[in-house]
Design an enzyme around this catalytic site. Sequence first.
Site, mmCIF file in Angstrom:
data_model
loop_
_atom_site.group_PDB
_atom_site.id
_atom_site.type_symbol
_atom_site.label_atom_id
_atom_site.label_comp_id
_atom_site.label_asym_id
_atom_site.label_seq_id
_atom_site.Cartn_x
_atom_site.Cartn_y
_atom_site.Cartn_z
ATOM 1 N N GLY B 53 1.602 -3.101 1.006
ATOM 2 C CA GLY B 53 0.510 -2.302 1.527
ATOM 3 C C GLY B 53 -0.526 -2.059 0.455
ATOM 4 N N SER B 54 -1.785 -1.854 0.872
ATOM 5 C CA SER B 54 -2.816 -1.498 -0.099
ATOM 6 C C SER B 54 -2.733 0.001 -0.403
ATOM 7 C CB SER B 54 -4.189 -1.893 0.437
ATOM 8 O OG SER B 54 -4.249 -3.307 0.544
ATOM 9 N N GLY B 55 -3.536 0.445 -1.375
ATOM 10 C CA GLY B 55 -3.497 1.845 -1.789
ATOM 11 C C GLY B 55 -2.754 2.055 -3.086
ATOM 12 N N HIS B 56 -2.228 0.948 -3.669
ATOM 13 C CA HIS B 56 -1.465 1.041 -4.918
ATOM 14 C C HIS B 56 -2.193 0.351 -6.074
ATOM 15 C CE1 HIS B 56 1.652 2.380 -2.267
ATOM 16 N NE2 HIS B 56 1.794 1.205 -1.697
ATOM 17 N N LYS B 104 8.737 -5.470 -3.184
ATOM 18 C CA LYS B 104 9.218 -4.112 -3.400
ATOM 19 C C LYS B 104 10.127 -3.726 -2.230
ATOM 20 C CE LYS B 104 5.159 -1.997 -3.773
ATOM 21 N NZ LYS B 104 4.366 -3.119 -3.226
ATOM 22 N N ASP B 109 8.305 -4.578 4.202
ATOM 23 C CA ASP B 109 7.973 -5.632 3.236
ATOM 24 C C ASP B 109 9.085 -6.672 3.170
ATOM 25 O OD1 ASP B 109 5.974 -3.769 2.717
ATOM 26 O OD2 ASP B 109 6.021 -4.057 0.552
ATOM 27 N N HIS B 219 4.075 6.279 -1.193
ATOM 28 C CA HIS B 219 3.318 6.495 0.042
ATOM 29 C C HIS B 219 3.294 7.973 0.386
ATOM 30 C CE1 HIS B 219 5.426 2.606 0.181
ATOM 31 N NE2 HIS B 219 4.237 2.167 0.452
#
Lengths: 332, 332
Positions: B53-56, B104, B109, B219
Amino acid sequence: MKKLINDPGDVLADALTGIEKARPDLRVDHENRVIYRSTPKDQGKVALISGGGSGHEPLHGGFVGRGMLDAACAGEVFTSPTPDQIVEATKVADRGAGVLHIVKNYTGDVMNFEMGAELAALETGVEVATVVVDDDVAVENSTWTAGRRGVGLTVLLEKIVGAAAEEGRDLAALTDLAKKINADGRSMGMALTSCTVPAAGKPTFDLPEDQIEMGVGIHGEPGRKRVPLAPASDIARQLVEPILADYAFGSGPAIVMLNGLGGTPLIELYLMYGEVAALLESAGVSIARNLVGDYITSLDMQGCSVTVLKADDELLRLWDAPVNTAGLRWGA
Amino acid sequence: MKKLINDPGDVLADALTGIEKARPDLRVDHENRVIYRSTPKDQGKVALISGGGSGHEPLHGGFVGRGMLDAACAGEVFTSPTPDQIVEATKVADRGAGVLHIVKNYTGDVMNFEMGAELAALETGVEVATVVVDDDVAVENSTWTAGRRGVGLTVLLEKIVGAAAEEGRDLAALTDLAKKINADGRSMGMALTSCTVPAAGKPTFDLPEDQIEMGVGIHGEPGRKRVPLAPASDIARQLVEPILADYAFGSGPAIVMLNGLGGTPLIELYLMYGEVAALLESAGVSIARNLVGDYITSLDMQGCSVTVLKADDELLRLWDAPVNTAGLRWGA
């Protein structure tokens, strides 16, 4: 106030302990709060020092190391370093060929660096030259400044003049180079939120949920005006237009920095860089190099700033030269 | 919600545009949201891909480049990439010697990478191996995971295995190396504040002004427990003790990362590094290398995480090898 700190009065001392532990190439004079290289550059080379209030990390201590500064003195958060600190930084960095002081244009910094230079010269005979950086197009005077404020361009200047100093240029040549960079670079910043100074324990200013501060200073001092929160593309335009109105960058190469103010995550900085780069390109600016990240911050403030520096082949060569510091590292 | 974004639904697309503009060594397949090298590595070398996921950010797209990943696929914010994206990333990165998937340990995922690996093998015959990273000692299962979560160790693994892949090791050797790193590294994080997902427009969780979330996930998923806000030295102890209790690092060399979660400024990260390093040293850990900064973030969350990896001369040699990515760069 929620921060990763111990006693609010110990923030600077504790952060200096941390950076010294993280960087084997640095030493810290904890009494004088001077960060300097554990392996100094060769005798006969000009030393570069800078400094200012803390809270702008990695500036300046994070830029001490091979390819950039020789020493930095860290004032308390948002407080100018004292003349004594500047004297100690000058003495520890001096390699017999003179010392260049890089000073951001804030009244206290300019005054204390001037006094520090005089005292150091009296004590040791060291030759000191000074460049004052004043790149912020937002306001002509501010709470903290007569004239324009010195902001993001300082990072680019420290990198480029640092590379030239490693090559062995003399003090006069480095001073000229630094002044040329200051003449050819401009910055503008904006805040989504205030920062919180640890000793104060509460936000420096109030900013409603639907407003942003355009032209904000790196201590949270007021900018040009408060405007409604807007899409990133619009904010980018409000940052880029005053820069382009102030200096004719023409179509030659430029170095562009999209800088985060401390509390803004990288996903937003990447996004803003896309907006800023598109605007600059459509105005004819050719971006040859860029930096995207936190380089000159304002504690936990959310927001960003844009810096544009007109470059040429020689500046780009110095930009690409190896650097190894906590804040900037490549080729080394 | 105050963010430097355009339409909340366009955050990922706009950020990908920005990183592509910032990095001439990267290309973006905007349809499939795959970031890959503009100059691929030599034919016959194993390719490394990751994603999530994006945001990391900078994880993972910011780690594509010489010395680390060959491609990364970016899911929507906090959302696993689809099998199709993983297939495209695998195909664009493949240089005929197999592809290692670095995943991860989050349920979505793991499932989607497994499906992506099968589909890619069916379509093109590419050989895919997978390593699942599960270094987070905070919780055994979480909202998003069966088993331990994969967090900060992913950064160190991508760097070290990336260096080994550049040297031309085969897929089996790289998989073994990746599994060894996963076995020998541990992480733990904490949050001072929640993050705000752009599409949600409000904080993911509520955290009172006098409490912190110990063991938080990237998250914003719950950690071990909420505890009172404490001095940095105490927070450091609460992060380091569970790591040391979980793995016997002994007195050999270690690589330590003090990672910011996105909204915490460097002055606090330097300070925390000082506290964490002192605790590790007094427990006998010999810190050979370190990283201090934002490497695996949770949007604008304030907080930090600690990762410790047992190292040896070979791992340190690979660590020091040149790398040139948006997020990590040295020697190149």
